[in-house]
Scaffold this motif. Structure first.
Motif, PDB file in Angstrom:
ATOM      1  N   GLU A  89       2.999   5.886  -2.935  1.00 48.86           N
ATOM      2  CA  GLU A  89       4.152   6.611  -3.478  1.00 48.86           C
ATOM      3  C   GLU A  89       4.051   6.719  -5.002  1.00 48.86           C
TER       4      GLU A  89
ATOM      5  N   TYR B 254       0.826  -1.201   0.000  1.00 49.54           N
ATOM      6  CA  TYR B 254       0.000   0.000   0.000  1.00 49.54           C
ATOM      7  C   TYR B 254       0.861   1.251   0.000  1.00 49.54           C
ATOM      8  N   GLU B 255       1.941   1.213   0.782  1.00 52.04           N
ATOM      9  CA  GLU B 255       2.838   2.361   0.814  1.00 52.04           C
ATOM     10  C   GLU B 255       3.465   2.611  -0.549  1.00 52.04           C
ATOM     11  N   SER B 256       3.884   1.549  -1.232  1.00 53.57           N
ATOM     12  CA  SER B 256       4.482   1.739  -2.558  1.00 53.57           C
ATOM     13  C   SER B 256       3.426   2.205  -3.560  1.00 53.57           C
TER      14      SER B 256
END
Length: 173
Positions: free
Chosen positions: A48, A43-45
């Protein structure tokens, strides 16, 4: 009965397993729950990547709006009689060349022509629809149109002068 937080959590997990429902709302099965639990880095990638794409689109928007503003200034100078059609075409070419990371929006039938000729064709299309011309400007327009049509038929580049300095400096300010 519950002597520590660890035993409370263990009781909660065991009771949800016995009942058969995952502890998070929106998770339909245990497999979904554990996949969601361990894919936080994904999810973080994804976030980003979305932020990078948004920044890229904002940059392209700024370039396109800047080009449009510059072209409008060129058309205004042309309408006021400050520059000739060949100088205006040189400005259009300069604008296209300096922001070459974006494609020029033009007719796909003209993609095979040199960029100078494409810029002159773009100018003629803009000028035809947006300039109220005097007789002298109409004659200059007709001469320039014939020159562009000849270059288009031959597939050669239109010979353009240097763009006027006062318009070029405005583009960078």
């Amino acid at each position: 009965m519950f002597s520590s937080a660890r035993s409370i959590i263990a009781t909660l997990v065991l009771s949800t397993i016995v009942v058969g429902t995952p502890p998070l709302a929106g998770s339909e099965s245990w497999a979904d729950f554990f996949r969601d639990l361990f894919s936080i880095a994904d999810y973080e990638s994804m976030i980003e990547d979305e932020n990078k794409l948004t920044d890229q689109l904002n940059r392209k928007d700024a370039v396109i709006l800047g080009r449009l503003n510059s072209k409008n200034r060129v058309i205004d100078a042309l309408e006021e009689g400050k520059i000739s059609f060949s100088q205006a075409a040189a400005c259009f070419y300069f604008i296209q060349k300096e922001t070459n990371d974006l494609l020029e929006i033009s007719d796909k039938n003209f993609k095979h022509l040199p960029k100078e000729t494409q810029s002159a064709i773009n100018l003629l299309q803009w000028a035809k629809s947006s300039i109220k011309m005097s007789d002298a400007q109409q004659q200059d327009y007709e001469k320039f149109r014939v020159l562009v049509e000849n270059s288009e038929c031959e597939g050669s580049a239109v010979s353009l002068p240097l763009p006027p300095v006062f318009l070029i400096t405005d583009m960078f300010n």
